[in-house]
Scaffold this motif. Structure first.
Motif, short mmCIF file in Angstrom:
data_model
loop_
_atom_site.label_atom_id
_atom_site.label_comp_id
_atom_site.label_asym_id
_atom_site.label_seq_id
_atom_site.Cartn_x
_atom_site.Cartn_y
_atom_site.Cartn_z
N ARG A 101 -7.99 27.88 -7.15
CA ARG A 101 -7.99 29.58 -7.14
C ARG A 101 -8.98 29.30 -5.46
O ARG A 101 -9.53 30.53 -4.63
N LEU A 149 -1.59 34.11 -4.09
CA LEU A 149 -2.67 34.70 -4.41
C LEU A 149 -2.09 35.82 -5.82
O LEU A 149 -2.41 36.53 -6.08
N ASP A 155 -3.20 34.13 -8.78
CA ASP A 155 -4.84 34.99 -9.47
C ASP A 155 -4.29 35.89 -9.69
O ASP A 155 -5.55 36.44 -10.23
#
Length: 334
Positions: free
Chosen positions: A214, A232, A236
């Motif tokens: 991450r 992303l 995440d």
């Protein structure tokens, strides 16, 4: 007297400069040109006849590379760079490393086999001798490249440090030493190399290190990697709608609309394999690309703030520019 001799010598020198197309160039310009991958004179190095320029442009359009530097001109360039390197110029050392890394110093193909026989004392002649000699020259140039690259890195030239880090990282990864690969990719990432950051993502994912993956994905996105931004958004930051919009607007600044579908049909095999599908040709097909990001809308105030943050991130990316560390060679000429 001396005046007439000086006049004659000056005239002869000017004539030689005109005939040989000798010019003056900054070391940085030499590096930029060499990094394009071919030995072409930059257009600012000397004036070209308009007809020759048109012919060169037409040749390039046809897929041909620009004309190569002849050995005499390479030798002249190397001589000038060696002079600067001897005075501690990191840029000159790096330019020399690029020259010795190139394939155009010799037109001859080398042969390790004939070189080994020559080293064992075998008398060679003809093409075998040419191959052996060419390979010997290749080995010498490889040593010179390493020497100048190491010295440029020692003197603080960031591109040299990056080249060394990437080479060591890739060699370590190839032999399965992920610890060393991670070390050297981090070195390259610290110099702003986005592909190194992405490599660290993959190494972390392979090791099951979610936090590190991450982190490096985020760093790559902050350095302008649109693929990292998309990752992303999908992973995440999938629960952070506002941040996902920031990535969308930042990608727009970088010329990519993440909301636009890139799905296309392509020919699957045959004469037109992997080309965009043409109904007139028919045949089997496959679909590849991205469906595009679909996000829920945000309020006008949030949209304005997301665009503001994206603009700030874009300016930050632009301010990084070339991440090389300049040395005292700025403004030096060869």
């Amino acid at each position: 007297g001396y005046e007439s001799v000086a006049d004659s010598a000056g005239a002869a020198l000017l004539s030689m400069i005109a005939v040989q197309c000798v010019g003056v160039a900054s070391v940085e310009l030499v590096i930029d040109t060499l990094q394009q991958g071919y030995w072409a004179y930059h257009e600012d190095w000397y004036d070209i006849d308009e007809q020759d320029e048109d012919e060169a442009s037409a040749s390039e359009s046809a897929g041909n590379q620009p004309p190569s530097l002849d050995p005499a001109k390479i030798a002249l360039l190397i001589d000038g760079l060696n002079g600067l390197a001897s005075r501690g110029s990191a840029a000159a050392h790096y330019a020399l490393a690029l020259i010795y890394r190139g394939d155009d110093l010799s037109e001859e193909e080398g042969s390790s086999y004939w070189y080994s026989l020559m080293e064992q004392g075998r008398d060679l002649d003809g093409v075998q001798l040419e191959w052996a000699t060419a390979y010997k020259t290749h080995l010498l140039n490889t040593e010179r490249e390493a020497l100048h690259l190491t010295e440029a890195a020692r003197l603080g030239w960031a591109d040299a440090r990056l080249d060394i880090a990437l080479e060591k990282a890739q060699r370590a990864e190839h032999r399965g030493d992920h610890g060393q690969a991670e070390h050297w990719y981090k070195e390259a990432a610290g110099l702003g190399h986005v592909d190194a950051m992405r490599s660290l993502v993959w190494l972390a994912e392979d090791a099951g290190d979610v936090d590190s993956a991450r982190h490096w994905n985020h760093q790559a996105a902050l350095h302008g990697d649109v693929d990292a931004m998309r990752d992303l958004i999908d992973e995440d930051d999938r629960d952070n709608l506002f941040q996902s919009w920031v990535w969308v607007y930042l990608a727009e600044h970088l010329g990519t609309d993440l909301r636009k579908s890139t799905l296309r049909a392509y020919h699957d095999g045959g004469m037109y394999a992997d080309q965009e599908y043409d109904d007139d040709q028919g045949g089997p097909l496959y679909v590849a690309g991205d469906e595009g990001v679909e996000l829920e809308p945000i309020s006008s105030a949030e949209e304005a703030e997301a665009k503001k943050q994206a603009a700030e991130l874009f300016r930050s990316i632009g301010s990084k520019g070339a991440f090389g560390m300049m040395d005292s060679t700025t403004g030096s000429f060869v």
